[in-house]
Scaffold this active site. Structure first.
Site, PDB file in Angstrom:
ATOM      1  N   ASP A 479       6.875  30.990  -1.772  1.00 33.63           N
ATOM      2  CA  ASP A 479       6.941  29.679  -1.171  1.00 33.63           C
ATOM      3  C   ASP A 479       7.759  28.591  -2.016  1.00 33.63           C
ATOM      4  OD1 ASP A 479       6.812  27.793   0.747  1.00 33.63           O
ATOM      5  OD2 ASP A 479       4.460  27.909   1.035  1.00 33.63           O
ATOM      6  N   ASP A 549       7.652  26.387   9.767  1.00 35.43           N
ATOM      7  CA  ASP A 549       6.399  26.138   9.470  1.00 35.43           C
ATOM      8  C   ASP A 549       5.998  25.509  11.329  1.00 35.43           C
ATOM      9  OD1 ASP A 549       5.490  26.596   7.156  1.00 35.43           O
ATOM     10  OD2 ASP A 549       5.432  24.507   6.533  1.00 35.43           O
TER      11      ASP A 549
END
Ligand code: DGJ
Length: 736
Positions: A479, A549
């Site tokens: 990430d 997301d």
């Protein structure tokens, strides 16, 4: 496929699968662009280039031939300072402060295969017979600068790759102020520009607009490709649609700040340049030093936007992605992020794995929060040691417990970051990107490690290696949750500070190369607050990316549809999450959430232990169906049928390589009163074959038996539904 140089006309003809890319030397000096597009035979190419004398405001470089002006000649790698006023592909600054240069043809070389780029990701071939390459050496003799333009054409794709290597062959330093990967001048301007724009949780929406005189710029200055504008654009003929017409795709294999520019001049020509963003960039070349630009991947399609996308999909899936997972089916996973956020213990995770196994899932991913003292997002990045409060017996124990439940185990990292509240930062405050005497601006309470430094890179490789080697870890989610500010490095000299952002990218690529080659059995997935770094550079190291997301099924239709303009389905992570959705608070049925997520690499991201028995049965059915359809979805040909950006519904389909099987996904986002009767025109089928059509969840009940021609030209009848958020998966099989 092949590259032909005609010595009489001094033309280069790069022949792709069914396309041509043609250049010509003017006066044996200047490399001019002649054509890129539909394939033509290799005859009389020398008379194609059209130039004419313009007024004195486009000066000529040749007093004896006023036709020759760099301002009006279609070029391949335009320069600045010697009569071309359009946007240049490169610019230098000499140690006397001047910024003029001119590149003249010196030599060329044609060879089989495709070279790799030093330190940078790029497409590749497995055998030399798959491609031919051409190096053209241009030189500025006054200063000793060489630019080696490398072109590759592929046997199996209508794609041309381009990159440039600058070499300082002189005896004085040369500063590159601009070092793009390509220039190309089209002899027309009647194009639309298509590109992908967005923001966090709204990535890669499609925008299309006409080009007009002047410039159109797609760029990032974030130090990362970013959520806002993807390193991709296409020029389309006015009539080009999903299935017809010319589409010229430009995609950059780079994950940092980039620029892509289309500039229309007063004579209706269009110049395209692209590469590393020159904003806040420079690169000092001492005598003998070289600089390699990233690779640009150009795809031409005469079959519209869809044809262009399918070429990118196959090229990127098979000749950009690498490693064991390139051709392997991707696991169906459960990720604990939206299930627990930071609030978990080893037992919570084990319980998720237990239910996951009952439902048929294959891999559990432990997301953020397992290290340091990270109970929220304000601390501990950089402290990559297990939080014993949460996992008292350590990582090997948890990984084994998950394995014993029958699932593989995956782990989240954010390796490029450091929290000011961390042991790492307290020990090494100079290890982050920063500028002396300036604030260190935080994003999500974190700073960015200075990957231009070898000591930082070595440290991260060591700590990640320890964890990955300590436990049976089959997957890593990599990430990255903020963009760069105060871009400077404590170790670089003043004249090299503007190299920091690109040196960071080179350092990042080096770390990714080291980690992925040390752990070839691990599936790496990249992520940047969802799809903030969904770019070809990342796909070279990590064959899949967390798409967004935003897990809302309705919003995902647009995000996944837009992403599919360039990126293959096997690169898109797509998860079923809880309702009301955590990003948009919408409630959609589990069926639709499943059908949307099954259109990518399926996963679940919700607390499975809270599901009702009925919901669990539905998930079991989804997972079982996905397992059957997975090769078709992940590796089939993808066709967009109906755009979620227009109207109230969306549809797409997957077709197997032999065209014997297909899957159609139809989504009715909103119900309409008294709606028209709708039919879906399918694509990619074998016209002469007959197909049986089933609801994918009810294979016992034949819905239709129709010819491929009828399905493509008359269409598949769609259901008449009341209400919102409905979906159906249709399965098609050729009648034997
Ligand atoms: C951003 C990612 O996109 C999410 O999936 C999750 O991993 C969080 N970061 C964790 O901090």
């Amino acid at each position: 496929m092949g590259i032909v140089y005609n010595t009489d006309s001094q033309t280069f003809h790069l022949q792709g699968k069914s396309s041509s890319y043609i250049m010509q030397l003017m006066k044996s000096k200047y490399l001019a662009h002649v054509h890129w597009g539909r394939g033509v035979r290799d005859s009389n190419l020398g008379s194609l280039l059209a130039i004419r004398r313009r007024c004195s405001f486009s000066p000529s470089t040749d007093p004896d031939d006023l036709m020759i002006s760099l301002d009006t000649m279609p070029q391949e790698f335009p320069t600045y300072g010697g009569s071309d006023y359009r946007v240049p592909a490169y610019q230098v600054q000499l140690d006397n402060g001047t910024t003029v240069s001119e590149l003249i043809y010196e030599s060329h070389r044609i060879y089989a295969g495709k070279p790799q780029l030093e330190g940078l990701p790029a497409t590749y071939v497995e055998e030399d017979s798959e491609a031919e390459s051409l190096d053209i050496v241009l030189v500025d003799e006054t200063i000793g600068l060489k630019a080696i333009l490398t072109y590759t054409v592929f046997r199996d794709f209508d794609a041309v790759t381009r990159s440039v290597r600058f070499v300082n062959g002189g005896d004085r330093p040369i500063k590159l102020l601009r070092a793009l990967s390509l220039g190309i001048d089209f002899a027309r301007a009647d194009f639309d520009l298509l590109h992908l724009s967005g923001a966090w949780a709204r990535e890669r929406h499609i925008e299309r607009r006409p080009l007009a005189t002047g410039g159109s710029v797609i760029e990032s200055r974030r130090g990362s490709s970013g959520h806002s504008l993807n390193p991709f654009m296409a020029l389309l003929s006015k009539a080009t649609d999903e299935d017809h017409g010319d589409a010229y795709g430009f995609s950059l294999v780079y994950s940092g700040s980039f620029v892509m520019q289309a500039e229309v001049d007063p004579y209706s020509t269009t110049r395209v340049v692209m590469g590393i963003n020159s904003f806040d960039f420079s690169w000092l070349l001492e005598p003998g030093q070289a600089f390699q630009t990233p690779e640009a991947v150009l795809v031409y399609s005469a079959e519209g936007i869809g044809g262009m996308s399918r070429t990118y999909h196959k090229l990127y899936r098979t000749r950009l992605c690498r490693g064991e997972f390139r051709d392997r089916q991707r696991p169906i996973l459960i990720n604990n992020w939206e299930a627990t956020y930071f609030n978990f213990k080893a037992d919570t995770i084990e319980k998720l794995a237990k239910v996951g196994k009952e439902l048929g899932l294959e891999l559990l991913v432990l997301d953020d929060g397992w290290f340091g003292k990270r109970d929220d997002d304000t601390s501990s990045l950089g402290d990559w040691f297990v939080d014993r409060n949460k996992l008292p017996e350590g990582m090997p124990d948890l990984a084994n417990r998950v394995n014993q439940q029958g699932l593989e185990f995956g782990l989240w990292f954010e390796p490029e970051m450091v929290s000011p509240d961390s042991e790492l930062y307290r020990a090494h405050p100079d290890w982050c990107l920063h500028v002396p005497n300036r604030r260190r601006t935080e994003g999500r309470k974190q700073l960015i490690l200075d990957y231009s430094r070898k000591d930082v890179r070595d440290y991260i490789v060591t700590v990640m290696t320890e964890i990955l080697a300590s436990s049976p870890i089959a997957y890593v989610k990599w990430d990255m949750n903020r963009n760069m500010t105060e871009i400077g490095s404590a170790l670089l000299s003043p004249e090299r500070q503007r190299e920091t952002a690109h040196r960071y990218m080179l350092g990042l690529y080096e770390v990714m190369e080291r980690m992925t080659s040390a752990f070839p059995q691990v599936l790496f997935e990249s992520c940047s607050g969802g799809g903030g770094r969904f770019d070809p550079g990342m796909l070279y190291y990590m064959p899949q990316t967390w798409t967004s997301d935003n897990t809302d099924a309705v919003e995902r239709l647009k995000i996944q549809y837009g992403t599919s303009i360039v990126y293959p389905i096997s690169s898109m992570g797509a998860h079923v999450s809880a309702v009301p959705n955590h990003q948009v608070h919408r409630t959609t049925p589990l069926d639709m959430r499943g059908d949307v997520a099954m259109s990518g690499n399926l996963g679940y991201e919700l607390d499975l232990t809270l599901m009702t028995e009925e919901e669990k049965e539905a998930v079991k059915r989804q997972v079982a169906l996905y397992r059957e359809l997975r090769p078709l979805i992940q590796f089939g040909e993808f066709y967009r049928l109906s755009s979620p950006f227009q109207g109230v519904d969306a549809a797409w389909m997957f077709v197997s390589a032999d065209r014997k099987e297909a899957l159609v996904a139809y989504f009715q986002v909103l119900g309409e009163a008294n709606a028209p009767l709708k039919k879906l025109l399918l694509k990619g089928l074998e016209a002469g074959s007959n197909y049986q059509v089933f609801d994918a969840y009810a294979p016992e009940e034949l819905l239709e038996s129709l010819g491929g021609d009828a399905l493509m030209h008359i269409g598949l009848k769609l259901p008449i539904w009341k209400g919102d958020f409905r979906s159906r998966l249709y399965r098609l099989k050729v009648e034997e």
